[in-house]
Design a protein around this motif. Structure first.
Motif, PDB file in Angstrom:
ATOM      1  N   ASP A  98      -3.768   0.419   5.255  1.00  0.00           N
ATOM      2  CA  ASP A  98      -3.631  -0.951   4.753  1.00  0.00           C
ATOM      3  C   ASP A  98      -3.750  -0.979   3.235  1.00  0.00           C
ATOM      4  O   ASP A  98      -3.065  -1.742   2.555  1.00  0.00           O
ATOM      5  CB  ASP A  98      -4.709  -1.861   5.364  1.00  0.00           C
ATOM      6  CG  ASP A  98      -4.499  -2.073   6.861  1.00  0.00           C
ATOM      7  OD1 ASP A  98      -3.439  -1.680   7.371  1.00  0.00           O
ATOM      8  OD2 ASP A  98      -5.413  -2.619   7.518  1.00  0.00           O
ATOM      9  N   GLY A  99      -4.620  -0.118   2.715  1.00  0.00           N
ATOM     10  CA  GLY A  99      -4.858  -0.076   1.276  1.00  0.00           C
ATOM     11  C   GLY A  99      -3.605   0.321   0.500  1.00  0.00           C
ATOM     12  O   GLY A  99      -3.257  -0.334  -0.490  1.00  0.00           O
TER      13      GLY A  99
ATOM     14  N   GLU B  23       2.424  -3.778  -2.645  1.00  0.00           N
ATOM     15  CA  GLU B  23       2.680  -5.191  -2.957  1.00  0.00           C
ATOM     16  C   GLU B  23       2.299  -5.483  -4.414  1.00  0.00           C
ATOM     17  O   GLU B  23       3.031  -6.154  -5.133  1.00  0.00           O
ATOM     18  CB  GLU B  23       1.845  -6.107  -2.041  1.00  0.00           C
ATOM     19  CG  GLU B  23       2.311  -6.165  -0.599  1.00  0.00           C
ATOM     20  CD  GLU B  23       3.633  -6.925  -0.430  1.00  0.00           C
ATOM     21  OE1 GLU B  23       4.043  -7.640  -1.381  1.00  0.00           O
ATOM     22  OE2 GLU B  23       4.250  -6.777   0.634  1.00  0.00           O
ATOM     23  N   GLU B  24       1.140  -4.957  -4.806  1.00  0.00           N
ATOM     24  CA  GLU B  24       0.685  -5.188  -6.186  1.00  0.00           C
ATOM     25  C   GLU B  24       1.633  -4.551  -7.187  1.00  0.00           C
ATOM     26  O   GLU B  24       1.959  -5.148  -8.221  1.00  0.00           O
ATOM     27  CB  GLU B  24      -0.726  -4.615  -6.388  1.00  0.00           C
ATOM     28  CG  GLU B  24      -1.813  -5.397  -5.692  1.00  0.00           C
ATOM     29  CD  GLU B  24      -3.195  -4.853  -6.043  1.00  0.00           C
ATOM     30  OE1 GLU B  24      -3.740  -5.249  -7.089  1.00  0.00           O
ATOM     31  OE2 GLU B  24      -3.722  -4.021  -5.272  1.00  0.00           O
TER      32      GLU B  24
ATOM     33  N   ARG C  64       8.296  -2.110   0.877  1.00  0.00           N
ATOM     34  CA  ARG C  64       8.093  -1.895   2.310  1.00  0.00           C
ATOM     35  C   ARG C  64       7.210  -0.668   2.450  1.00  0.00           C
ATOM     36  O   ARG C  64       7.441   0.320   1.764  1.00  0.00           O
ATOM     37  CB  ARG C  64       9.419  -1.641   3.033  1.00  0.00           C
ATOM     38  CG  ARG C  64      10.377  -2.828   3.010  1.00  0.00           C
ATOM     39  CD  ARG C  64      10.027  -3.848   4.096  1.00  0.00           C
ATOM     40  NE  ARG C  64      10.971  -4.952   4.088  1.00  0.00           N
ATOM     41  CZ  ARG C  64      10.729  -6.141   3.528  1.00  0.00           C
ATOM     42  NH1 ARG C  64       9.582  -6.368   2.933  1.00  0.00           N
ATOM     43  NH2 ARG C  64      11.637  -7.102   3.567  1.00  0.00           N
ATOM     44  N   MET C  65       6.253  -0.749   3.336  1.00  0.00           N
ATOM     45  CA  MET C  65       5.273   0.325   3.503  1.00  0.00           C
ATOM     46  C   MET C  65       4.697   0.669   2.139  1.00  0.00           C
ATOM     47  O   MET C  65       4.270  -0.228   1.425  1.00  0.00           O
ATOM     48  CB  MET C  65       5.901   1.516   4.216  1.00  0.00           C
ATOM     49  CG  MET C  65       6.365   1.063   5.596  1.00  0.00           C
ATOM     50  SD  MET C  65       6.530   2.338   6.779  1.00  0.00           S
ATOM     51  CE  MET C  65       7.283   1.350   8.081  1.00  0.00           C
ATOM     52  N   ALA C  66       4.747   1.955   1.745  1.00  0.00           N
ATOM     53  CA  ALA C  66       4.099   2.318   0.481  1.00  0.00           C
ATOM     54  C   ALA C  66       5.127   2.532  -0.627  1.00  0.00           C
ATOM     55  O   ALA C  66       4.834   3.171  -1.626  1.00  0.00           O
ATOM     56  CB  ALA C  66       3.270   3.581   0.698  1.00  0.00           C
TER      57      ALA C  66
ATOM     58  N   ASP D  16      -3.738   1.983 -12.433  1.00  0.00           N
ATOM     59  CA  ASP D  16      -2.924   3.196 -12.618  1.00  0.00           C
ATOM     60  C   ASP D  16      -1.449   2.815 -12.704  1.00  0.00           C
ATOM     61  O   ASP D  16      -0.710   3.340 -13.529  1.00  0.00           O
ATOM     62  CB  ASP D  16      -3.130   4.159 -11.439  1.00  0.00           C
ATOM     63  CG  ASP D  16      -4.549   4.720 -11.372  1.00  0.00           C
ATOM     64  OD1 ASP D  16      -4.986   5.292 -12.372  1.00  0.00           O
ATOM     65  OD2 ASP D  16      -5.201   4.571 -10.323  1.00  0.00           O
ATOM     66  N   LEU D  17      -1.049   1.893 -11.837  1.00  0.00           N
ATOM     67  CA  LEU D  17       0.364   1.500 -11.816  1.00  0.00           C
ATOM     68  C   LEU D  17       0.746   0.806 -13.123  1.00  0.00           C
ATOM     69  O   LEU D  17       1.819   1.076 -13.679  1.00  0.00           O
ATOM     70  CB  LEU D  17       0.656   0.586 -10.613  1.00  0.00           C
ATOM     71  CG  LEU D  17       0.324   1.173  -9.233  1.00  0.00           C
ATOM     72  CD1 LEU D  17       0.782   0.215  -8.133  1.00  0.00           C
ATOM     73  CD2 LEU D  17       0.958   2.546  -9.038  1.00  0.00           C
TER      74      LEU D  17
END
Ligand SMILES: *Cc1c(COP(=O)(O)O)cnc(C)c1O
Length: 487
Positions: A384-385, A391-392, A410-412, A471-472
């Motif tokens: 989930d994390g 999303e973020e 979608r997903m990661a 980080d992103l």
């Protein structure tokens, strides 16, 4: 006595402990502490790391020295999968409990082909398979086997699909007679976004790349069921023989999921084998929040699950699950020395009977140790994390006028590109390609690349639960800096 092997004597046991400790401290010193996701060494130089090394010296040297050399030269120039800025591929940092299990797997070295080489391990793998069948809703008549990866799992799913079709629809036994006269008319359907292992499998199965018919995907990168129906009708008009439909639960680039219920409806109507490639998305089944994304997977004839992706396992670890254990029949082989038929009649389980591998690793142990240690709740929180992080990440891209989000996350997966106002497509193509490489060589971040609608794009594949939104932000800033410097 050979101290190089573990035995009942204390000396060899000390040697074993020391070796494992030396390996572990080397991993920490040369890998766990890496400040960047890559040293930046270019390929021309990595190719020369081993120049002048005698690969098979006449006399050996101390293990510690060899491991230190490996640490300093190989580990230091590895991709640090554990680094929070490593996010190019579906390539995960391995969970520590699973790495501990690897030590046990390697040291005890069971071979999963026959019960007499892996007595308890055979039954644990079988229990893990039963648990997976329950998790994926495949029911009590199903079965499964661990494989080397999603490629092999997909191959096996299509192998069973082809052979069961030939047996039931053409009255032909491929296992004994080879391909049927109709072979050149056999067709596999999958979305244009499906993994290339579908094509590779078709080639290895003697059907050729041309046997794979890509079905258009919609704007969300999911197979369009209406297009699927039309494609099948067109194939039937041409007297071709569609026999398998591959749905993808998590496309490699976008994480998109085909509409599995719609695919299952078509497969039932058209008598196609439904194979669902959940190499990427399979782990979502453990999440209360996200498992419904894979709704319909329970209607598949076969399912690919990769544990060395979102299950955070060391490579390799994958499984193929099938709805009807009776379908193993088409690959069954009995070798007198390994899995004689008497064993089966006596209730001894020799897993080689349902595998295309013979000697095979006990990869099921890693996932067992992982689940026992973390428990479902903690494991699901990791999944989930990373999904929440995607999303973020997508939101950061949306908020930035110089960046363009190419698809909803979608997903990661987050796919985007640098697209500042006023630049032509040729420039953008160049910038996006070079800036990504520059980020890697600077050691700033390892992000992925792909093409979307013929544009060069980059992507985040967020497989590390230790990566944070900060980080992103930092990586996006560095990416834009690289991009601007190229103008
Ligand atoms: C990774 C992947 C595969 C291939 O799996 P390997 O374990 O790399 O062989 C197949 N399908 C999808 C959707 C994947 O993401």
């Amino acid at each position: 006595m050979s101290q190089e092997f573990l035995g009942r004597d204390e000396q060899s046991q000390d040697a074993f402990s020391r070796a494992v400790e030396q390996a572990a401290s080397n991993v920490i010193a040369h890998f766990g502490t890496l400040e960047q996701c890559y040293s930046g060494m270019p390929p021309t130089q990595t190719a020369r790391l081993f120049d002048g090394i005698d690969l098979c010296p006449e006399q050996g040297r101390a293990l510690k020295d060899v491991l230190d050399w490996v640490g300093a030269n190989i580990l230091r120039n590895s991709i640090a999968v554990t680094h929070p800025h490593t996010m190019a591929h579906l390539h995960c940092p391995p969970l520590i409990p699973a790495v501990a299990a690897e030590v046990m797997i390697a040291a005890s070295n069971p071979s999963m082909d026959s019960w007499d080489q892996a007595p308890a391990a055979t039954y644990l793998e079988q229990e893990m398979v039963k648990w997976l069948l329950g998790l994926f809703g495949l029911g009590g008549s199903g079965d499964g086997v661990f494989t080397s990866g999603g490629t092999q799992s997909n191959f096996m799913g299509l192998l069973l699909a082809r052979d069961v079709f030939a047996r039931e629809q053409l009255g032909w036994n491929i296992q004994t007679k080879g391909l049927p006269p109709q072979a050149s008319r056999l067709r596999i359907l999958c979305s244009e976004m499906a993994h290339f292992s579908v094509q590779k499998s078709a080639a290895i199965l003697g059907l050729g790349y041309d046997a794979v018919v890509p079905v258009p995907a919609d704007a969300d990168r999911q197979m369009d069921p209406e297009a699927l129906r039309q494609t099948i009708a067109r194939l039937r008009e041409q007297e071709l023989l569609p026999f398998a439909l591959v749905g993808t639960a998590g496309t490699t680039d976008f994480g998109s999921v085909d509409p599995l219920h719609a695919l299952a409806d078509v497969a039932a109507q058209e008598k196609l084998w439904l194979h669902v490639d959940a190499a990427y998305g399979g782990a979502l089944m453990l999440s209360r929040k996200h498992s419904r994304l894979l709704s319909g997977i329970e209607r598949a004839d076969s399912v690919t699950v990769d544990f060395h992706k979102l299950f955070f396992q060391p490579i390799s670890c994958s499984a193929l699950l099938i709805k009807d254990a009776a379908d193993w029949e088409v690959i069954r082989y009995h070798a007198d020395y390994l899995n004689p038929e008497e064993n089966e009649n006596a209730g001894v389980l020799d897993l080689v009977t349902k595998s295309i591998q013979t000697t095979r690793r006990f990869d099921g142990l890693k996932i067992f140790v992982t689940l026992q240690t973390l428990g479902r709740e903690r494991f699901a929180a990791l999944v989930d994390g990373v999904l929440a992080l995607a999303e973020e990440g997508a939101q950061l891209v949306r908020n930035d006028p110089d960046l363009q989000l190419m698809a909803p996350p979608r997903m990661a997966s987050v796919v985007f590109r640098y697209a500042a106002q006023g630049l032509d497509e040729t420039t953008l193509e160049h910038i996006n390609t070079v800036a990504r490489r520059q980020l890697l060589l600077d050691g700033e971040a390892l992000i992925g690349m792909t093409r979307v609608d013929d544009h060069a794009c980059v992507k985040f594949t967020l497989m590390n639960p230790r990566t944070r939104a900060e980080d992103l932000s930092r990586i996006l800033e560095a990416f834009k800096r690289c991009a601007r410097s190229l103008l």
